[in-house]
Design an enzyme around this catalytic site. Structure first.
Site, PDB file in Angstrom:
ATOM      1  N   GLU A   1      50.201  16.047  28.429  1.00 30.56           N
ATOM      2  CA  GLU A   1      51.639  15.961  28.162  1.00 30.56           C
ATOM      3  C   GLU A   1      52.195  14.845  29.025  1.00 30.56           C
ATOM      4  OE1 GLU A   1      53.989  19.490  28.515  1.00 30.56           O
ATOM      5  OE2 GLU A   1      53.066  20.437  26.768  1.00 30.56           O
TER       6      GLU A   1
ATOM      7  N   ASP B   1      64.599  20.304  34.093  1.00 30.40           N
ATOM      8  CA  ASP B   1      63.516  20.233  35.065  1.00 30.40           C
ATOM      9  C   ASP B   1      63.961  20.626  36.458  1.00 30.40           C
ATOM     10  OD1 ASP B   1      61.018  19.224  33.787  1.00 30.40           O
ATOM     11  OD2 ASP B   1      62.399  17.683  33.077  1.00 30.40           O
TER      12      ASP B   1
END
Lengths: 267, 408
Positions: free
Chosen positions: A49, A60
């Site tokens: 990824e 995040d």
């Protein structure tokens, strides 16, 4: 057949689960990204990824946020991500690459051009953190034309009705988010994750990979009892914050190999 | 300048879109929370108990209705249209922000939430949120960019006095957009007990519509007051546009009144030919996705959000409410801009002419009025949303004047 499908089929025959590391493109430096990707594969990664740097990565946690900040400060963006994937593909034509992005970089390029460039570079799937199924149709159409898979998230609190809807729009795999929070948090209850993953698997034929908060071999092994794949991001990215690149690379390779071995032992 | 006629205004649609703008661009984990909010909002909107409580708080706590004040001296000085101020600066806490803070906090309480989080730029929304949270006995955490904290030290202390925890945001550009990121991270990690009290008409649906609903009391009052005082509707409404809550609040009840011109004023900072401005609608914006909605934003070609600039922290944001994006596309609102310098001029002029110190945000709207009123007839009427008082900006202005105010 798409690289992702071949990958999961092959793993199934080996009775193995996918190990999926995440790194942010351009972190710590753009010129190291391709080398790092090859290292990930050598250390046991089945799929990579690859994060597309964004100025405002609001899903995040602090570790990956900082990686974005560093890459953005060095001027890295989506255009460089295509270059990195192309260069990686010179030596590795097999390992599937999933771009993990926020929507704005893609919208700024425009959906059709994004799909075209991603396809030429050798991208296999796209996961867009802030693009839920409801808003995905325009991009999905373009990705479909070039056979790039679109991966969606399922959360601990996603209703069954939504899981069904997400399953219908998903291809590649389903990304199960292990916790209600941001990347790199601590998983409060592994048993609950295993339970939920088993539940999600009853509702989809796609592989289910689990991410957010997987930090070590033990957790990876426990989760891979139920999941088809395990995603590890912040735990690797943190090494790049804490050490100079050469040392960080060694630590990342060790950590990933540990996880690979722990997952293999568990199978 | 002729604006488009909208006979029946129907936005947003069920998915929270205003034309191609708006929507719900959020991570999956937030969906259940957003759905819960949407459901509660639609239930309590029709709940007479809730409405009564809201009306009472607006009347006795906020001090509504706010007056519609005829700025006679300014009108005489400008020599044109009659200028009226909708005095949101007279609200409790000194700005329009309290209107949607009261509404959302009451909703949070009904939903059984015990903790409120909010982002703030200038500190006005943070102060309003801390105020209602303490009144309702809710725990309160305010996220504020490090750079904004320096500009608005007094508001930081005010929030702390009100019992809120102010968390400094040191990532990214350390301003409002980064405070939103931090608040979103907090929310997704504390969904069960936490209500995100958003400070403007943006974010994922239902926020733009919900904040508009709570702010449109401003426009409803202005409409009634205009008829009472002048016997007719105004010819023009003017409001500054950061996220756009005070502008939508004033404009919304007038959208179908085609004869009423609507003007939104953005911050041109150091000028639109420099990179230091916040003109998303009136100059260099692009359509993109930020903080849960599709709208006009300031972005580079790689999709990175560009830092905005304005002398007023409240207009210093690289995105704008999606309804404003739609009203621009539809041609219903004319979006213009005023520079830091023009806003400062307006700030000083209105202070001296009317004895009202306007917020620097509001001063952008006033800067447009100063240019526009002389071009209009004396029979015509402009209402400008005096969205906040300027006491919070005294340090900023003093610094520009080369004066250091004694602290402590």
């Amino acid at each position: 057949m798409s690289r992702l499908i071949s990958c999961f089929n092959e793993l199934k025959q080996l009775n193995r689960k996918a190990l999926i590391p995440y790194i942010t493109t351009g972190h710590p430096e753009l010129k190291l990204s391709v080398e790092l990707m090859h290292l990930l594969v050598k250390s046991g990664a089945d799929i990579i990824e690859l994060g597309v740097p964004f100025s405002d990565p609001f899903a995040d946690g602090p570790v990956i946020e900082k990686a974005h900040d560093i890459a953005v400060a060095k001027g890295v963006g989506l255009s460089h991500v295509f270059d990195v994937v192309s260069e990686f593909r010179v030596l590795d034509k097999k390992t599937p690459i999933v771009l993990m992005s926020y929507l704005n970089p893609i919208e700024m390029l425009n959906n059709a051009r994004f799909a075209e460039k991603a396809n030429i570079a050798g991208v296999d799937a796209v996961l867009i953190v802030d693009c839920p199924p409801e808003e995905s149709s325009a991009l999905a159409k373009e990705l479909n034309q070039v056979d790039i898979d679109m991966i969606f998230l399922v959360s601990p609190n996603t209703s069954d009705q939504r899981i069904k809807q997400i399953d219908q729009l998903s291809s590649g795999y389903i990304y199960y988010v292990s916790l209600k929070g941001v990347t790199g948090s601590n998983i409060p209850d592994i048993d609950h994750v295993v339970q939920r993953v088993n539940h999600v698997k009853t509702m989809t034929d796609l592989p289910v990979a689990v991410g957010f908060g997987v930090k070590d071999g033990k957790t990876a092994a426990e989760i891979s009892q139920a999941a088809d794949g395990v995603i590890v991001g912040a735990a690797l990215v943190k090494e790049l914050h804490d050490h100079i690149p050469t040392i960080a690379f060694t630590k990342i390779a060790e950590k990933l190999s540990d996880m690979r071995q722990a997952m293999n032992r568990a199978e | 300048m002729k604006s488009a006629e909208i006979k029946k205004y129907i936005w947003p649609d069920k998915q929270g879109h205003f034309g191609e703008f708006g929507g719900q661009f959020i991570a999956e984990t937030l969906f259940p929370a957003i759905n819960e909010l949407q459901k509660a909002f639609s239930i309590y909107l029709k709940d007479s108990d809730f409405q009564r409580e809201l009306d009472e708080d607006l009347a006795f706590y906020v001090g509504r209705p706010s007056p519609l004040y005829f700025a006679k001296n300014l009108t005489q000085y400008l020599g044109g249209a009659k200028v009226f101020f909708k005095r949101e600066d007279l609200n409790h806490t000194g700005a329009h922000k309290i209107n949607h803070a009261v509404g959302q906090a009451l909703l949070a309480k009904r939903m059984g939430k015990t903790r409120i989080i909010a982002e703030t730029g200038a500190g006005q929304h943070g102060v309003a949120t801390a105020t209602v949270a303490t009144k309702l006995g809710l725990k309160c955490v305010i996220y504020m960019g490090e750079n904004d904290m320096k500009r608005q030290a007094a508001n930081v202390y005010r929030m702390k006095l009100l019992g809120a925890e102010v968390k400094v945001v040191t990532t990214g550009s350390k301003t409002l957009k980064d405070a939103v990121n931090a608040a979103l991270r907090d929310w997704v990690s504390n969904l069960d007990d936490t209500f995100y009290l958003l400070g403007t008409v943006l974010g994922p649906a239902p926020y733009p519509e919900m904040v508009r609903t709570f702010q449109s009391v401003v426009g409803r009052e202005a409409k009634r007051q205009s008829i009472e005082l002048t016997g007719k509707l105004p010819n023009m409404l003017v409001a500054c546009v950061g996220g756009g809550s005070n502008a939508i609040g004033l404009f919304y009840p007038f959208i179908e009144d085609a004869a009423v011109q609507l003007v939104g004023v953005e911050a041109a900072g150091k000028g639109i030919d420099t990179p230091e401005h916040a003109c998303r609608l009136s100059a260099h914006g692009r359509v993109g996705v930020l903080h849960g909605n599709r709208t006009y934003i300031m972005s580079n070609h790689e999709g990175h959000i560009l830092p905005s600039h304005s002398i007023s922290a409240g207009l210093d944001y690289p995105g704008v409410g999606p309804e404003h994006a739609w009203l621009k596309e539809a041609g219903r609102v004319n979006y213009v801009n005023a520079t830091d310098k023009e806003a400062l001029h307006a700030f000083r002029l209105i202070t001296l002419k009317e004895g009202i110190i306007p917020a620097l945000e509001t001063s952008h709207a006033l800067a447009y009025v100063i240019k526009q009123a002389p071009l209009m007839k004396s029979s015509e009427i402009i209402i400008v949303n005096l969205s906040g008082r300027g006491d919070k900006d005294i340090n900023t202005v003093a610094k520009i004047d080369g004066i250091t105010l004694m602290e402590n």
